[in-house]
Design an enzyme around this catalytic site. Structure first.
Site, PDB file in Angstrom:
ATOM      1  N   ASP A 137     -76.702  23.763 -72.892  1.00  0.00           N
ATOM      2  CA  ASP A 137     -76.688  22.752 -73.959  1.00  0.00           C
ATOM      3  C   ASP A 137     -77.129  23.446 -75.234  1.00  0.00           C
ATOM      4  O   ASP A 137     -77.396  24.666 -75.219  1.00  0.00           O
ATOM      5  CB  ASP A 137     -77.587  21.554 -73.624  1.00  0.00           C
ATOM      6  CG  ASP A 137     -77.088  20.261 -74.292  1.00  0.00           C
ATOM      7  OD1 ASP A 137     -77.127  20.194 -75.536  1.00  0.00           O
ATOM      8  OD2 ASP A 137     -76.657  19.341 -73.583  1.00  0.00           O
ATOM      9  N   ASP A 157     -73.496  27.407 -77.446  1.00  0.00           N
ATOM     10  CA  ASP A 157     -72.575  26.551 -78.185  1.00  0.00           C
ATOM     11  C   ASP A 157     -71.250  26.585 -77.425  1.00  0.00           C
ATOM     12  O   ASP A 157     -70.669  27.663 -77.252  1.00  0.00           O
ATOM     13  CB  ASP A 157     -72.418  27.130 -79.601  1.00  0.00           C
ATOM     14  CG  ASP A 157     -71.429  26.353 -80.437  1.00  0.00           C
ATOM     15  OD1 ASP A 157     -70.775  25.436 -79.905  1.00  0.00           O
ATOM     16  OD2 ASP A 157     -71.300  26.677 -81.630  1.00  0.00           O
ATOM     17  N   ARG A 216     -69.968  16.025 -67.700  1.00  0.00           N
ATOM     18  CA  ARG A 216     -70.056  14.565 -67.653  1.00  0.00           C
ATOM     19  C   ARG A 216     -70.243  14.050 -69.073  1.00  0.00           C
ATOM     20  O   ARG A 216     -71.147  14.473 -69.786  1.00  0.00           O
ATOM     21  CB  ARG A 216     -71.217  14.102 -66.765  1.00  0.00           C
ATOM     22  CG  ARG A 216     -71.105  12.602 -66.483  1.00  0.00           C
ATOM     23  CD  ARG A 216     -72.295  12.044 -65.758  1.00  0.00           C
ATOM     24  NE  ARG A 216     -73.374  11.750 -66.672  1.00  0.00           N
ATOM     25  CZ  ARG A 216     -74.418  10.965 -66.379  1.00  0.00           C
ATOM     26  NH1 ARG A 216     -74.495  10.410 -65.198  1.00  0.00           N
ATOM     27  NH2 ARG A 216     -75.366  10.765 -67.249  1.00  0.00           N
ATOM     28  N   GLY A 234     -75.276  19.794 -70.471  1.00  0.00           N
ATOM     29  CA  GLY A 234     -76.029  19.112 -69.397  1.00  0.00           C
ATOM     30  C   GLY A 234     -77.227  18.328 -69.883  1.00  0.00           C
ATOM     31  O   GLY A 234     -77.930  17.723 -69.076  1.00  0.00           O
ATOM     32  N   HIS A 260     -65.290  13.167 -73.988  1.00  0.00           N
ATOM     33  CA  HIS A 260     -65.073  11.961 -74.791  1.00  0.00           C
ATOM     34  C   HIS A 260     -65.755  12.054 -76.171  1.00  0.00           C
ATOM     35  O   HIS A 260     -65.467  11.280 -77.056  1.00  0.00           O
ATOM     36  CB  HIS A 260     -65.498  10.700 -74.015  1.00  0.00           C
ATOM     37  CG  HIS A 260     -66.966  10.417 -73.994  1.00  0.00           C
ATOM     38  ND1 HIS A 260     -67.465   9.188 -73.603  1.00  0.00           N
ATOM     39  CD2 HIS A 260     -68.051  11.163 -74.315  1.00  0.00           C
ATOM     40  CE1 HIS A 260     -68.795   9.213 -73.689  1.00  0.00           C
ATOM     41  NE2 HIS A 260     -69.166  10.390 -74.118  1.00  0.00           N
TER      42      HIS A 260
HETATM   43  C1  LIG Z   1     -73.006  12.618 -74.337  1.00  0.00           C
HETATM   44  S1  LIG Z   1     -74.163  13.885 -74.022  1.00  0.00           S
HETATM   45  C2  LIG Z   1     -73.870  14.144 -72.297  1.00  0.00           C
HETATM   46  C3  LIG Z   1     -75.038  14.695 -71.594  1.00  0.00           C
HETATM   47  C4  LIG Z   1     -74.904  14.835 -70.068  1.00  0.00           C
HETATM   48  N1  LIG Z   1     -73.758  15.633 -69.670  1.00  0.00           N
HETATM   49  C5  LIG Z   1     -74.848  13.470 -69.415  1.00  0.00           C
HETATM   50  O1  LIG Z   1     -73.828  13.129 -68.815  1.00  0.00           O
HETATM   51  O2  LIG Z   1     -75.828  12.718 -69.512  1.00  0.00           O
HETATM   52  C6  LIG Z   1     -73.397  15.272 -74.806  1.00  0.00           C
HETATM   53  C7  LIG Z   1     -74.186  16.564 -74.737  1.00  0.00           C
HETATM   54  O3  LIG Z   1     -73.418  17.614 -75.384  1.00  0.00           O
HETATM   55  C8  LIG Z   1     -74.326  18.467 -76.058  1.00  0.00           C
HETATM   56  N2  LIG Z   1     -73.618  19.245 -77.096  1.00  0.00           N
HETATM   57  C9  LIG Z   1     -73.102  18.784 -78.260  1.00  0.00           C
HETATM   58  N3  LIG Z   1     -72.557  19.796 -78.951  1.00  0.00           N
HETATM   59  C10 LIG Z   1     -72.720  20.924 -78.216  1.00  0.00           C
HETATM   60  C11 LIG Z   1     -72.334  22.283 -78.404  1.00  0.00           C
HETATM   61  N4  LIG Z   1     -71.649  22.671 -79.488  1.00  0.00           N
HETATM   62  N5  LIG Z   1     -72.648  23.168 -77.438  1.00  0.00           N
HETATM   63  C12 LIG Z   1     -73.331  22.771 -76.311  1.00  0.00           C
HETATM   64  N6  LIG Z   1     -73.715  21.481 -76.084  1.00  0.00           N
HETATM   65  C13 LIG Z   1     -73.412  20.567 -77.021  1.00  0.00           C
HETATM   66  C14 LIG Z   1     -75.337  17.479 -76.635  1.00  0.00           C
HETATM   67  O4  LIG Z   1     -76.539  18.133 -77.008  1.00  0.00           O
HETATM   68  C15 LIG Z   1     -75.508  16.485 -75.492  1.00  0.00           C
HETATM   69  O5  LIG Z   1     -76.565  16.857 -74.629  1.00  0.00           O
END
Ligand SMILES: C[S@@+](CC[C@H](N)C(=O)[O-])C[C@H]1O[C@@H](n2cnc3c(N)ncnc32)[C@H](O)[C@@H]1O
Length: 473
Positions: free
Chosen positions: A300, A331, A349, A278, A353
């Site tokens: 997150d 994680d 969201r 998030g 991808h």
């Molecule tokens: C593209 S951003 C999307 C953020 C949000 N959902 C939005 O739509 O604006 C991807 C998110 O995934 C989180 N993320 C990446 N690897 C992760 C993991 N292993 N566990 C939890 N979160 C993770 C990143 O920190 C980032 O905030």
């Protein structure tokens, strides 16, 4: 004779006429390119968010782009395309040089490039060339020789903040996030893109799905993946900028899209929405404001979750005080942490991808294991349509029941829809992942124990961020 030209001309004329009709009927003017942006533009009342206007913009932009590609001399198009990187690099330079902030006070009469350059220590002759190139692309206006002013597009680069001595470190924190997108695009993104061909043609990495075998490792001289890099002390500036860019990305699609993408009123009172990945919690904040009876868990990486705590404490303290929101550093490759209740909705969201199939399936399987029989999985991500007709799009996306995109436009609306396809390629270079076609989504959804039951188009956009609603299979 020249039938395509006539058809493209007619599409442009007809769609512009329809937009003008809406302006006249609603008494709203269409924003001028010469004037700085009004942020009210991004509210539901913004003229571009009127469904009829939005549909006609898509047709007019697709037709205008196709007209340029048809009319212009092909070698000129080839060479302009091959040098297109000049645009994001120039945007990155003016973003780093705070030109939009410097020009804010000057208003429509603008500032001479020497005065701009005196404030950001760039060679004025070089800055003039960069600004003139941008003005020719309709970013900034050259109001008199060597005098530049902000316009609609360049004003998006203005964070609205005062330039302080340590401005660079703090520039993007709590900003609208649009300058952050320009900075991000001109930095780690373009560096990774430049390295990507070598990664692709190297037999050791060309077929890899791993996050640490992409262009970004070569570009930034790192061994870890982008997310782990953002957690290091060296990655802090880029990490803050990336998080700001993610909240800025909300302005790319019509407001309320997340509210209209799902029937939030059907979630039981006090039900739990888990916003997986998030980030700063900005997406759930929008839902919580409209549906205050819902509970939220924002998950997150531990470093990122701190920014979500801060945002919610400032923006919706009542929810925080009532303990209706939980901030969970975790994680998503591990089993789901202990949650306050069985989730009613897992919201993702622009998460899936970021991951190639093998990783996307792991994430979704972990959610499936924590789901109850009534839990819904809501995926909000771009779906890249084929650039031709497709049977699965006709049935699953319901395109068969819709009016056809008029010939000679591409069925995926070509130039009006380049953003999703650009993000797709960027994701390939940075994360070995990418946007998916509907068939690609169906594969990962089904392989992880979920079933796609509803596809919901963004009501105010033919092209951007639809919602895929899934249930346990
Ligand atoms: C593209 S951003 C999307 C953020 C949000 N959902 C939005 O739509 O604006 C991807 C998110 O995934 C989180 N993320 C990446 N690897 C992760 C993991 N292993 N566990 C939890 N979160 C993770 C990143 O920190 C980032 O905030």
């Amino acid at each position: 004779m020249a039938s395509d030209l006539k058809a493209l001309r007619d599409l442009i004329v007809n769609s512009i006429d329809q937009i003008i009709q809406v302006c006249e009927a609603t008494g709203k003017d269409f924003p001028k390119l010469s004037e700085p942006v009004q942020f009210s533009e991004f509210t539901p009342d913004g003229i571009r968010n009127h469904p009829k206007v939005s549909d006609n913009i898509a047709i007019a932009v697709a037709a205008a782009f196709q007209l340029v590609q048809t009319l212009q001399s092909p070698p000129v198009t080839l060479t302009t395309s091959a040098f297109r990187h000049a645009l994001p690099i120039s945007l990155g330079i003016v973003e780093r040089g705070n030109v939009a902030e410097i020009l804010r006070e000057a208003g429509p009469q603008g500032l001479h490039v020497k005065e701009i350059a005196a404030k950001n220590n760039i060679d004025p002759k070089k800055l003039a060339r960069i600004l003139r190139f941008l003005a020719t692309n309709h970013w900034f206006t050259e109001v008199a020789p060597d005098v530049f002013a902000n316009n609609l597009l360049s004003s998006l680069l203005d964070t609205g903040k005062e330039i302080t001595p340590n401005f660079r470190e703090n520039k993007h924190k709590d900003s609208p996030g649009l300058a952050a997108i320009a900075g991000y695009g001109a930095d780690e993104v373009i560096r990774a893109m430049v390295e990507w061909p070598d990664v692709l043609f190297d037999p050791k990495t060309g077929f890899s799905e791993e996050l640490n075998e992409t262009g970004i490792q070569k570009a930034l001289n790192i061994n870890v993946d982008q997310w782990a890099y953002y957690d290091t002390p060296e990655g802090q500036y880029r990490s803050h900028r990336f998080n700001a860019a993610m909240s800025g990305a909300s302005k790319l699609h019509p407001p309320l899209a997340v509210l209209l993408g799902f029937d939030w009123a059907t979630v039981p009172k006090n039900g739990l929405v888990v916003d997986v990945g998030g980030s700063g919690g900005h997406v759930s904040l929008e839902i919580a404001k409209a549906f205050p009876e819902l509970n939220f868990a924002i998950e997150d990486r531990p470093v990122v979750i701190e920014s979500a705590k801060k945002n919610w404490a400032e923006d919706l303290p009542s929810h925080v005080e009532a303990k209706k929101v939980h901030f969970i550093g975790c994680d998503f490759f591990e089993p789901q942490p202990k949650l306050p209740a069985v989730p009613d909705v897992f919201l993702l969201r622009t998460i899936i991808h970021d991951w190639s199939d093998k990783f996307a399936i792991k994430i979704l399987k972990n959610l499936r294991a924590a789901a109850g029989p009534n839990t819904k999985l809501l995926l909000i991500d771009s779906i890249v349509n084929y650039a031709c007709e497709s049977e699965s799009e006709a049935t699953i996306l319901g395109k068969a029941a819709e009016p056809k995109v008029p010939a000679p436009l591409l069925p995926n609306l070509g130039g009006a829809n380049l953003l999703a396809y650009s993000v797709d390629v960027v994701l390939g270079a940075c994360l070995n992942s990418g946007e998916r076609t509907i068939d690609g989504y169906k594969n990962v959804i089904e392989a992880s124990g979920w079933k796609l039951v509803e596809f919901r188009k963004n009501p105010a956009s033919k092209i951007w961020w639809p919602a895929m609603i899934c249930v346990p299979a």
